[in-house]
Write a protein that holds these residues in place. Structure first.
Motif, mmCIF file in Angstrom:
data_model
loop_
_atom_site.group_PDB
_atom_site.id
_atom_site.type_symbol
_atom_site.label_atom_id
_atom_site.label_comp_id
_atom_site.label_asym_id
_atom_site.label_seq_id
_atom_site.Cartn_x
_atom_site.Cartn_y
_atom_site.Cartn_z
ATOM 1 N N LEU A 157 0.703 -15.730 -8.073
ATOM 2 C CA LEU A 157 1.871 -14.849 -8.036
ATOM 3 C C LEU A 157 2.873 -15.367 -6.997
ATOM 4 N N PRO B 143 -5.177 -17.668 -15.446
ATOM 5 C CA PRO B 143 -4.385 -17.838 -16.665
ATOM 6 C C PRO B 143 -3.600 -19.150 -16.612
ATOM 7 N N ASP C 277 -0.987 -20.195 -18.311
ATOM 8 C CA ASP C 277 0.487 -20.145 -18.282
ATOM 9 C C ASP C 277 1.014 -19.871 -16.872
ATOM 10 N N ARG C 278 0.362 -18.957 -16.168
ATOM 11 C CA ARG C 278 0.782 -18.676 -14.789
ATOM 12 C C ARG C 278 0.573 -19.889 -13.892
#
Lengths: 397, 288
Positions: free
Chosen positions: B13, B137, B139-140
């Motif tokens: 994040l 994940p 894509d992240r």
């Protein structure tokens, strides 16, 4: 220098006359809506419903008030998804725009906040999107809502899951910290406990949360059988995606209120499959109404002709609020607020929306909300039995 | 194990956050402009990627290559044509200007794209990477790596290239840089162009991860603010560190205090840093 002032004065004068003239033969209904800001997709839905009602009523010559017919005009004010501004907007609509009736702002929170204003001025108000009992327990006389209390959604849902999957007994609940999403999460907790299920996780997340990974990681560690998540479209698109990102799976995943909306299904794609939800209405219900739309089928047809898409419960509720107001005015034979209020309080008719009867608090008590599941990319009704389109499927991956 | 997973979530994040903030930090640091448009540029980049994928089938990672020059040109033109006219005015005036432009852009997008939330759904999805009990994940992860690479490139550009040195010189002392023959207005336009490029590129990356809607810009802008204050203004490594720190703090805040405190926690952190270390983790003292 003098001329522009004279011109402006003349324009103002004409405007005053125009308002005075229109005040005699139109019914003005105020609608504060969150047309900009994060809730703006909801405002679009409300507007579609209200506009469809107003157009349909006006095309039929207007609303019958005693011996004459009056056209309908809806006055919209944007409150920018900001609840304190919704209250101001309601006050402005009543005092400056001189509306005779009000449609509530969006959702339980803003409806509750604005209901004090309409009560103060004695303006009959229809709430098209407020379900939480806390909105209606203030002893107000002028507020009427088209959504049944939240437990009418969680109770049948819990019954269905209990029956179809007796092994489901660990429930995790994640709720948006907002009036309706939190209230329905609390009802879910009660419904689950009543049936002997244990609630292994119950947390709230803040409005505007951009990341649910921590909460979902904790939920995963609890290995729940049933995940119950609440929020609005953007929250639940993100949350469903992050569940998949973390390989969080469960026999039952319920999300409220987004899956009834096509845009949620589009934005989650295959991840929407087998997610369950409940709403107050579904285009598959079948009622023969005495309102201007007539049957549910004919309402759906009209809606589709105008907007090229199926109506969802929020759009239908807005149109129903208009239809109910119209029937109450026609029954009262006047637009006198106190008389229309009494007509609403004693209202007992079937509409395309369903049977409409308001309880002592003003909240509708006569509806049976459908429970549905996304199957093959479409909402499929699994309850009530009369309109069932499929059976509950277990397993959400 | 829970803690490790939360740390992984937080770092990933944080990588995305760093990417959101880098361009904003650069523009604020060098031009002393609080670019309110930054959030909406990210959204616009998201729409570009969304339509590139849904209409032409261009992968969001590839659409960065389209977004980058487009957004650079857009930012350059905006600065050269509009913002440079009032660059010497107090910071509140340029803030008002970008605020006004932001209102126009956000509402323009509302009219053009409607308020519906959309998201790029990759077919087939990139899936997740399992490392022991940890899941990440893809894509992240890829978006984070690309975001950090972009931010790193920006850093190299500033540190090594001639134009980058000129940008840094203008940041340190505008008058002195002008006396040394640096075309300050052009450097401003290039910097704003770079800031916009970063916004557009990160928008393309985020479109796979967050739902896109015309009005989510302020959410990104709020994060960018916190990260800039945390990391220090105008410093690219600062934005990177600030972003990672915010991602990790939010993730552990949500774990230990409950998810409803993740957002308030980031703003508490902002106030604390302002009190204890007003120039940010990597910011230079005495330079605003």
């Amino acid at each position: 220098m003098k001329r522009p002032i004279a011109g402006a004065a003349l324009a103002a004068l004409t405007a005053v006359f125009a308002v005075a003239a229109s005040a005699q033969d139109t019914i003005r209904v105020g609608a504060p809506l969150p047309m900009t800001g994060p809730l703006s997709p909801e405002a679009v839905k409300q507007q579609r419903g209200y506009n469809l009602w107003a157009e349909t009523a006006n095309a039929a010559g207007g609303v019958k008030v005693g011996a004459k017919r009056m056209k309908v005009e809806i006055v919209y004010v944007d409150y920018q998804s900001n609840t304190p501004r919704a209250v101001q907007a309601a006050e402005k609509l009543i005092t400056q725009d001189k509306v005779s009736f009000l449609f509530s702002p969006f959702g339980s929170g803003a409806t509750k906040a604005a209901s004090g204003v309409s009560e103060k001025y004695g303006v009959p108000t229809l709430a098209a999107t407020a379900s939480s009992a806390q909105v209606y327990d203030q002893g107000y006389k002028y507020l009427f809502g088209t959504f049944t209390p939240n437990d009418t959604l969680t109770e049948p849902l819990s019954d269905i899951v209990r029956k179809a999957a007796p092994g489901v007994h660990r429930v995790a609940i994640l709720a948006r910290n907002d009036l309706f999403p939190l209230a329905i999460a609390q009802e879910m907790e009660k419904s689950a406990k009543k049936r002997g299920m244990s609630v292994v996780y119950f947390e709230k997340y803040a409005i505007g949360t951009l990341d649910h990974a921590s909460a979902l990681t904790q939920i995963k560690a609890q290995a729940p059988h049933w995940i119950f998540a609440t929020g609005y479209t953007n929250d639940l698109v993100l949350m469903r995606k992050q569940m998949a990102d973390l390989k969080l799976e469960a026999p039952v995943i319920t999300m409220i209120a987004a899956p009834a909306y096509q845009e949620w299904i589009d934005a989650t794609g295959k991840l929407s499959e087998n997610v369950t939800s409940a709403a107050w209405w579904h285009p598959a219900v079948r009622y023969k109404g005495k309102d201007l739309f007539g049957s549910t089928e004919s309402f759906v047809k009209r809606f589709q002709a105008k907007y090229k898409t199926l109506p969802d419960y929020a759009e239908a509720s807005a149109a129903a609020a208009g239809a109910i107001l119209q029937m109450a005015i026609e029954k009262a034979g006047t637009i006198d607020p106190a008389k229309v209020r009494n007509a609403l309080a004693s209202f007992n008719e079937t509409t395309f929306w369903g049977p409409v009867k308001f309880g002592p608090t003003g909240q509708i008590v006569s509806l049976e909300p459908p429970v549905f599941q996304i199957q093959g990319g479409k909402p499929t009704v699994i309850h009530p039995a009369a309109i069932r389109q499929g059976e509950l499927r277990l397993g959400v991956k | 194990m829970l803690v490790l997973q939360v740390l992984a979530n937080g770092l990933i994040l944080g990588g995305l956050y760093a990417c959101i903030a880098a361009g904003f930090s650069l523009v604020w640091g060098v031009l002393n402009i609080i670019n309110i448009l930054h959030g909406s540029f990210i959204v616009l980049g998201g729409y570009l990627a969304f339509f590139a994928y849904s209409i032409a089938g261009i992968h969001p990672f590839a659409s960065i290559l389209i977004a980058a020059p487009l957004f650079f040109a857009l930012g350059y033109a905006l600065q050269a044509g509009l913002i440079n006219r009032m660059i010497a005015a107090p910071v509140l005036l340029t803030l008002s200007l970008t605020f006004g432009l932001d209102l126009m852009l956000a509402n323009g997008m509302l009219v053009a794209f409607s308020a519906d939330f959309r998201k790029i759904i990759l077919d087939p999805p990139l899936g997740v990477l399992s490392v022991g009990p940890l899941v990440v994940p893809v894509d992240r992860l890829t978006a984070m790596i690309l975001a950090l690479a972009l931010t790193g490139l920006l850093y190299l550009l500033l540190a090594r290239s001639r134009i980058g040195r000129a940008i840094v010189a203008v940041r340190m002392d505008r008058e002195a840089a002008a006396l040394m023959g640096v075309n300050v207005k052009r450097i401003y336009a290039v910097t704003f162009g770079l800031g916009s490029l970063m916004a557009g590129a990160s928008g393309a990356l985020l479109a796979m991860i967050f739902p896109i809607s015309p009005l989510v810009g302020p959410a990104y802008l709020g994060k960018a603010f916190v990260i800039c204050v945390l990391g220090g203004l105008g410093s690219v490594p600062g934005a990177m560190i600030g972003g990672l720190a915010l991602g990790v703090v939010e993730s552990f805040g949500a774990l230990w205090l409950g998810p409803e405190y993740a957002v308030p926690l980031s703003f508490t952190l902002l106030i604390l840093v302002l009190i204890v270390r007003p120039s940010g983790l990597l910011g230079k003292r005495g330079y605003e």
